[in-house]
Write a protein that holds these residues in place. Structure first.
Motif, mmCIF file in Angstrom:
data_model
loop_
_atom_site.group_PDB
_atom_site.id
_atom_site.type_symbol
_atom_site.label_atom_id
_atom_site.label_comp_id
_atom_site.label_asym_id
_atom_site.label_seq_id
_atom_site.Cartn_x
_atom_site.Cartn_y
_atom_site.Cartn_z
ATOM 1 N N UNK A 52 -22.059 46.620 -15.331
ATOM 2 C CA UNK A 52 -22.137 48.006 -15.793
ATOM 3 C C UNK A 52 -23.422 48.684 -15.326
ATOM 4 N N UNK A 53 -24.532 47.981 -15.471
ATOM 5 C CA UNK A 53 -25.824 48.589 -15.139
ATOM 6 C C UNK A 53 -25.976 48.863 -13.646
ATOM 7 N N UNK A 54 -25.453 47.969 -12.828
ATOM 8 C CA UNK A 54 -25.676 48.075 -11.392
ATOM 9 C C UNK A 54 -24.422 48.430 -10.603
ATOM 10 N N UNK A 55 -23.385 48.853 -11.320
ATOM 11 C CA UNK A 55 -22.141 49.294 -10.685
ATOM 12 C C UNK A 55 -21.632 48.257 -9.686
ATOM 13 N N UNK A 56 -21.591 47.005 -10.134
ATOM 14 C CA UNK A 56 -21.161 45.895 -9.292
ATOM 15 C C UNK A 56 -19.763 45.464 -9.706
ATOM 16 N N UNK A 57 -19.011 44.878 -8.774
ATOM 17 C CA UNK A 57 -17.722 44.294 -9.170
ATOM 18 C C UNK A 57 -17.971 43.042 -10.017
ATOM 19 N N UNK A 58 -17.000 42.677 -10.809
ATOM 20 C CA UNK A 58 -17.108 41.492 -11.649
ATOM 21 C C UNK A 58 -17.303 40.260 -10.765
ATOM 22 N N UNK A 65 -18.086 51.637 -22.768
ATOM 23 C CA UNK A 65 -18.023 52.216 -21.433
ATOM 24 C C UNK A 65 -19.361 52.211 -20.711
ATOM 25 N N UNK A 66 -19.306 52.287 -19.393
ATOM 26 C CA UNK A 66 -20.497 52.257 -18.535
ATOM 27 C C UNK A 66 -21.548 53.280 -18.962
ATOM 28 N N UNK A 67 -21.162 54.530 -19.096
ATOM 29 C CA UNK A 67 -22.139 55.576 -19.422
ATOM 30 C C UNK A 67 -22.748 55.380 -20.799
ATOM 31 N N UNK A 109 -25.191 52.363 -20.522
ATOM 32 C CA UNK A 109 -26.411 52.765 -19.806
ATOM 33 C C UNK A 109 -27.293 53.654 -20.676
ATOM 34 N N UNK A 110 -26.658 54.583 -21.393
ATOM 35 C CA UNK A 110 -27.403 55.492 -22.268
ATOM 36 C C UNK A 110 -28.158 54.710 -23.343
ATOM 37 N N UNK A 111 -27.499 53.760 -23.976
ATOM 38 C CA UNK A 111 -28.127 52.960 -25.026
ATOM 39 C C UNK A 111 -29.278 52.139 -24.452
ATOM 40 N N UNK A 139 -32.212 54.429 -23.635
ATOM 41 C CA UNK A 139 -32.891 54.869 -24.859
ATOM 42 C C UNK A 139 -33.760 53.761 -25.432
ATOM 43 N N UNK A 140 -33.267 52.527 -25.396
ATOM 44 C CA UNK A 140 -34.052 51.403 -25.904
ATOM 45 C C UNK A 140 -35.298 51.204 -25.044
ATOM 46 N N UNK A 141 -35.163 51.302 -23.731
ATOM 47 C CA UNK A 141 -36.312 51.142 -22.845
ATOM 48 C C UNK A 141 -37.319 52.266 -23.062
#
Length: 141
Positions: free
Chosen positions: A13-19, A35-37, A40-42, A45-47
């Protein structure tokens, strides 16, 4: 095998890579999905929260007081781990090689010195985030 409470797929999800692997249900399984977005948002925000918290702490440490906001954020980004110690557990022992500066987030540390000739241990003080939040800023150990 993965079990209850475990997750997978975060790197994809983070790096838009295939499984990278095939995942098959060994037993009947119920899964939640994020979901991906949203994921990534969570994570972002944590970072951001972690960097801000570290920046605020760094601003109160004497050796960093002259730093710019950018320098605080760069330094905050370099903080890699938080380690918890139980009461009485040794954080650093006299004579140990030290390759990190330790930032005290909470709690109290006892500082003891050992006389190398006699082996006698003397309690020389305590440090807390309020009294002295940086272990390694001065020669205290």
């Amino acid at each position: 095998p993965l079990g209850e409470g475990q997750a997978f797929g975060e790197m994809e999800l983070m790096f838009n890579m295939p499984c990278r692997a095939t995942v098959k249900a060994e037993t009947a399984v119920n899964l939640w999905t994020i979901g991906r977005e949203a994921y990534r948002h969570v994570v972002m925000r944590m970072q951001t929260h972690k960097r801000q918290q570290a920046k605020e702490m760094l601003e109160h440490i004497s050796m960093f007081r002259a730093y710019s906001t950018y320098q605080y954020l760069v330094l905050a980004e370099s903080i890699r781990s938080v380690k918890e110690y139980a009461a009485g557990e040794v954080v650093v022992k006299s004579g140990d090689a030290v390759d990190n500066v330790l930032l005290i987030l909470d709690g109290t540390l006892d500082i003891d010195e050992e006389d190398s000739a006699t082996g006698k241990v003397t309690h020389v003080g305590q440090i807390t985030p309020q009294t002295y939040p940086l272990l390694g800023d001065q020669e205290v150990w």
